[in-house]
Design an enzyme around this catalytic site. Structure first.
Site, mmCIF file in Angstrom:
data_model
loop_
_atom_site.group_PDB
_atom_site.id
_atom_site.type_symbol
_atom_site.label_atom_id
_atom_site.label_comp_id
_atom_site.label_asym_id
_atom_site.label_seq_id
_atom_site.Cartn_x
_atom_site.Cartn_y
_atom_site.Cartn_z
ATOM 1 N N ARG A 1 0.842 -1.181 0.000
ATOM 2 C CA ARG A 1 0.000 0.000 0.000
ATOM 3 C C ARG A 1 0.883 1.239 0.000
ATOM 4 N NH1 ARG A 1 -3.370 -2.795 -1.638
ATOM 5 N NH2 ARG A 1 -5.469 -3.214 -0.854
ATOM 6 N N HIS B 1 0.459 -0.264 -10.324
ATOM 7 C CA HIS B 1 -0.440 -1.078 -9.500
ATOM 8 C C HIS B 1 -0.848 -2.361 -10.229
ATOM 9 C CE1 HIS B 1 -3.412 -0.736 -5.930
ATOM 10 N NE2 HIS B 1 -3.118 -2.018 -6.173
#
Length: 309
Positions: free
Chosen positions: A224, A272
Site C-alpha cells: 500500500r 499497481h
C-alpha cells in the site's frame, strides 16, 4: 428460498462476475437473485468493491459484506456497517503477488538492471552471490506475505518476516513488535512491504526506520502507498542510503505525472499491477462465503474491525 445478492462494484466488473457467481452458486444448489440494485431491506449479501455505496443503514436484512479486494481500508472503518466484513483471500491473487515479488527480488539479487540499461561494450563480470548469501525481509506476514516469504525461502534466500503480532512460517525467521522491526531492517538487503494500510502501519518506512537499513538496500512496495513516507524515501535515495526502490502502489493513483518518482534514476514505477483479483478464483471465494452464511457456518477471511484488516 431465494438469496438476494447485490453486486456493488465498478460497472466494468459486472459482466465478468455475473455469470461466474451464478454458475458457482447454482452448482452449490443455492437459488440466487443477483443484481446491481435492490431495495436495501431485502438484500442478504453485498459483493463489494469501492463504488459509491457508503451507507449500509437501510440494509436491515444484510448478513455479510464480501469484498472483492484484499485491501479493505476504504470500508473497514465505516460505522454504518455492523455485519461481518470478509476480505478477499484467493489463490489467484496470492499466486500473482508471489510471482511479482519473486521476480523483482531476483531482478535486484542478480543485478539485472545493470545489464539491461548499462554496461554497453563493458565486459564487467560482477557475479552475484547465491541466494543463501542474500538477506530479504518481508514486512507483513498475512496470506500474501507468507506466500512470498515461503517462495523466496524455497529458492534459498535468507528470509526474515516481520508482523505486528507473532507468526510462525516454516523456513522463515519470524519477528514481531517494535524491537523485531529494528532487527528485521538492520540486515535487510532487500525489503518487501506487504502490510495492510491502517493508521498503525502508515509510514512504517520513515526517516528513522529507513536509517536502520544497510547502505544500498533495495525496497519493493506492492502493498500500500501509505506504508512509506515518500519524502523520507526520496531523501534516502538521493543520499544513496537506499540504493533503489520499485514501487507499485502510491498514495494517489494514478501517480501524478509531476511526481518525482517518475524521473528519479533510482526508482522503478509499476502501475499497481503486482497482483489483481482474478475473477475465476475470486468468485469461488465469494460463493463459498455465501454458502457458509446460508448453512450457518463461520465466514472465511473475516476482517478484524479493530485492526482494520
Amino acid at each position: 428460498m431465494t438469496v438476494n445478492v447485490m453486486f456493488s462494484a465498478p460497472p466494468r466488473l459486472w459482466p465478468v462476475y455475473k455469470p461466474l457467481l451464478e454458475n458457482y452458486l447454482d452448482e452449490m444448489g443455492i437459488d440466487v437473485d443477483l443484481k446491481t440494485g435492490f431495495s436495501p431491506d431485502v438484500v442478504d449479501y453485498v459483493v463489494y468493491a469501492p463504488s459509491g455505496l457508503r451507507d449500509f443503514t437501510p440494509f436491515t436484512r444484510l448478513k455479510a459484506v464480501l469484498s472483492l479486494w484484499a485491501g479493505v481500508e476504504s470500508i473497514a472503518d465505516n460505522t454504518t456497517l455492523t455485519v461481518p466484513l470478509a476480505r478477499m483471500v484467493d489463490h489467484g491473487l496470492t499466486q500473482g503477488m508471489t510471482e511479482w515479488v519473486v521476480g523483482h527480488v531476483l531482478r535486484y539479487h542478480l543485478g539485472i538492471d545493470a545489464h539491461i540499461h548499462g554496461l554497453k561494450g563493458e565486459w564487467r563480470q560482477d557475479v552475484p552471490p547465491l541466494a543463501s548469501e542474500r538477506a530479504v525481509t518481508i514486512l507483513g506476514l498475512g496470506a500474501l506475505g507468507q506466500a512470498a516469504a515461503v517462495a523466496l525461502a524455497a529458492l534459498g534466500f535468507r528470509v526474515t518476516g516481520w508482523s505486528r503480532s507473532a507468526r510462525d512460517v516454516p523456513g522463515v525467521t519470524c519477528l514481531h513488535g517494535g524491537d523485531g522491526l529494528k532487527t528485521a531492517l538492520n540486515s535487510a538487503e532487500i525489503v518487501v512491504l506487504l502490510l495492510p494500510s491502517t493508521p498503525a502501519t502508515e509510514n512504517t518506512l520513515n526517516a528513522e526506520t529507513l536509517a536502520l537499513l544497510p547502505r544500498g538496500a533495495r525496497i519493493i512496495n506492492p502493498g500500500r502507498g501509505p506504508l512509506i513516507d515518500d519524502t523520507a524515501l526520496l531523501a534516502a535515495l538521493d543520499s544513496g542510503h537506499v540504493g533503489h526502490a520499485t514501487l507499485d502502489v502510491f498514495r494517489t493513483e494514478p501517480l501524478p505525472a509531476s511526481h518525482p518518482y517518475w524521473t528519479h534514476p533510482n526508482v522503478t514505477v509499476t502501475p499497481h499491477i503486482a497482483s489483481e483479483t482474478r475473477p475465476v478464483t475470486a468468485a469461488k471465494v465469494i460463493c463459498e462465503n455465501i454458502r457458509r452464511g446460508e448453512a450457518g457456518e463461520p465466514f472465511l477471511h473475516l476482517v478484524d474491525r479493530g485492526l482494520g484488516y
